[in-house]
Write a protein that holds these residues in place. Structure first.
Motif, PDB file in Angstrom:
ATOM      1  N   LEU A 168       0.891  -1.191   0.059  1.00  0.00           N
ATOM      2  CA  LEU A 168       0.050   0.027  -0.087  1.00  0.00           C
ATOM      3  C   LEU A 168       0.931   1.328   0.103  1.00  0.00           C
ATOM      4  O   LEU A 168       0.676   2.228  -0.778  1.00  0.00           O
ATOM      5  CB  LEU A 168      -0.951   0.099   1.212  1.00  0.00           C
ATOM      6  CG  LEU A 168      -2.033  -1.119   1.013  1.00  0.00           C
ATOM      7  CD1 LEU A 168      -2.974  -1.066   2.363  1.00  0.00           C
ATOM      8  CD2 LEU A 168      -2.967  -0.786   0.020  1.00  0.00           C
ATOM      9  N   THR A 169       1.932   1.090   0.622  1.00  0.00           N
ATOM     10  CA  THR A 169       2.969   2.432   0.916  1.00  0.00           C
ATOM     11  C   THR A 169       3.417   2.439  -0.688  1.00  0.00           C
ATOM     12  O   THR A 169       3.372   3.699  -0.965  1.00  0.00           O
ATOM     13  CB  THR A 169       3.961   2.066   1.766  1.00  0.00           C
ATOM     14  OG1 THR A 169       3.682   2.008   3.000  1.00  0.00           O
ATOM     15  CG2 THR A 169       5.115   3.295   1.449  1.00  0.00           C
ATOM     16  N   ALA A 170       3.666   1.511  -1.294  1.00  0.00           N
ATOM     17  CA  ALA A 170       4.471   1.695  -2.836  1.00  0.00           C
ATOM     18  C   ALA A 170       3.375   1.996  -3.705  1.00  0.00           C
ATOM     19  O   ALA A 170       3.561   2.942  -4.453  1.00  0.00           O
ATOM     20  CB  ALA A 170       5.083   0.284  -3.301  1.00  0.00           C
ATOM     21  N   ALA A 171       2.231   1.876  -3.646  1.00  0.00           N
ATOM     22  CA  ALA A 171       0.985   2.234  -4.369  1.00  0.00           C
ATOM     23  C   ALA A 171       0.692   3.644  -4.029  1.00  0.00           C
ATOM     24  O   ALA A 171       0.553   4.388  -4.901  1.00  0.00           O
ATOM     25  CB  ALA A 171      -0.416   1.329  -4.145  1.00  0.00           C
ATOM     26  N   ARG A 172       0.659   4.144  -2.988  1.00  0.00           N
ATOM     27  CA  ARG A 172       0.765   5.625  -2.557  1.00  0.00           C
ATOM     28  C   ARG A 172       1.757   6.328  -3.156  1.00  0.00           C
ATOM     29  O   ARG A 172       1.334   7.273  -3.711  1.00  0.00           O
ATOM     30  CB  ARG A 172       0.504   5.659  -0.906  1.00  0.00           C
ATOM     31  CG  ARG A 172       0.365   7.219  -0.603  1.00  0.00           C
ATOM     32  CD  ARG A 172       0.376   7.511   0.928  1.00  0.00           C
ATOM     33  NE  ARG A 172       1.771   7.360   1.220  1.00  0.00           N
ATOM     34  CZ  ARG A 172       2.082   6.361   2.343  1.00  0.00           C
ATOM     35  NH1 ARG A 172       1.088   5.837   2.971  1.00  0.00           N
ATOM     36  NH2 ARG A 172       3.377   6.354   2.633  1.00  0.00           N
ATOM     37  N   GLN A 173       2.794   5.806  -3.216  1.00  0.00           N
ATOM     38  CA  GLN A 173       4.253   6.604  -3.508  1.00  0.00           C
ATOM     39  C   GLN A 173       4.001   6.627  -5.201  1.00  0.00           C
ATOM     40  O   GLN A 173       4.475   7.614  -5.891  1.00  0.00           O
ATOM     41  CB  GLN A 173       5.254   6.073  -3.293  1.00  0.00           C
ATOM     42  CG  GLN A 173       5.435   6.300  -1.712  1.00  0.00           C
ATOM     43  CD  GLN A 173       6.846   5.448  -1.282  1.00  0.00           C
ATOM     44  OE1 GLN A 173       7.334   4.488  -1.858  1.00  0.00           O
ATOM     45  NE2 GLN A 173       7.126   5.771   0.112  1.00  0.00           N
ATOM     46  N   GLY A 174       3.478   5.401  -5.825  1.00  0.00           N
ATOM     47  CA  GLY A 174       3.242   5.445  -7.426  1.00  0.00           C
ATOM     48  C   GLY A 174       1.843   6.152  -7.742  1.00  0.00           C
ATOM     49  O   GLY A 174       1.512   6.031  -8.809  1.00  0.00           O
ATOM     50  N   THR A 175       1.341   6.882  -6.782  1.00  0.00           N
ATOM     51  CA  THR A 175      -0.124   7.541  -6.949  1.00  0.00           C
ATOM     52  C   THR A 175      -1.181   6.669  -7.757  1.00  0.00           C
ATOM     53  O   THR A 175      -2.076   7.105  -8.186  1.00  0.00           O
ATOM     54  CB  THR A 175       0.428   8.671  -8.231  1.00  0.00           C
ATOM     55  OG1 THR A 175       0.595   8.245  -9.379  1.00  0.00           O
ATOM     56  CG2 THR A 175       1.328   9.695  -7.716  1.00  0.00           C
ATOM     57  N   GLU A 176      -0.905   5.270  -7.227  1.00  0.00           N
ATOM     58  CA  GLU A 176      -2.253   4.777  -7.331  1.00  0.00           C
ATOM     59  C   GLU A 176      -3.367   4.729  -6.385  1.00  0.00           C
ATOM     60  O   GLU A 176      -4.477   4.234  -6.780  1.00  0.00           O
ATOM     61  CB  GLU A 176      -1.545   3.086  -7.552  1.00  0.00           C
ATOM     62  CG  GLU A 176      -0.580   2.786  -8.561  1.00  0.00           C
ATOM     63  CD  GLU A 176      -0.218   1.634  -8.357  1.00  0.00           C
ATOM     64  OE1 GLU A 176      -0.886   0.589  -8.434  1.00  0.00           O
ATOM     65  OE2 GLU A 176       1.049   1.216  -8.489  1.00  0.00           O
ATOM     66  N   THR A 177      -2.854   5.334  -5.280  1.00  0.00           N
ATOM     67  CA  THR A 177      -3.987   5.445  -4.365  1.00  0.00           C
ATOM     68  C   THR A 177      -3.974   7.259  -3.784  1.00  0.00           C
ATOM     69  O   THR A 177      -3.113   7.855  -4.304  1.00  0.00           O
ATOM     70  CB  THR A 177      -3.829   4.583  -3.028  1.00  0.00           C
ATOM     71  OG1 THR A 177      -2.365   5.157  -2.421  1.00  0.00           O
ATOM     72  CG2 THR A 177      -3.813   3.152  -3.433  1.00  0.00           C
TER      73      THR A 177
END
Length: 87
Positions: free
Chosen positions: A29-38
């Motif tokens: 989830l952290t990676a998704a947030r950093q990748g602007t997916e969330t």
């Protein structure tokens, strides 16, 4: 639920190591947030706790016959869709 119904996740040791699963999911989830997916405001640790609690509750509701596996999967997919909205 997805680790039981999704062939890509079926071989993962999610149920055997809950702390490892929590760490893994929070990292995803952290990676998704950093990748602007969330959403940028997503709290990965809190969402991890919510997702794991949701999953545990859904497992119990299936075991008790309150809902079927497909219904439980739909609920989990709904929550994931809220975290990862399709544009």
């Amino acid at each position: 639920m997805l680790s039981v119904t999704d062939p890509a996740l079926a071989g993962q040791p999610f149920l055997a190591a809950p702390n490892e699963m929590e760490t893994f999911l929070a990292a995803q989830l952290t990676a998704a947030r950093q990748g602007t997916e969330t959403a940028p405001s997503l709290d990965a640790r809190q969402e991890t706790v919510v997702l794991l609690a949701l999953s545990a509750g859904l497992r119990l509701s299936v075991l008790l016959g309150q809902r079927g596996a497909q219904d439980a999967t739909a609920v989990l997919r709904y929550r994931l869709g809220r975290l990862f909205p399709a544009d």
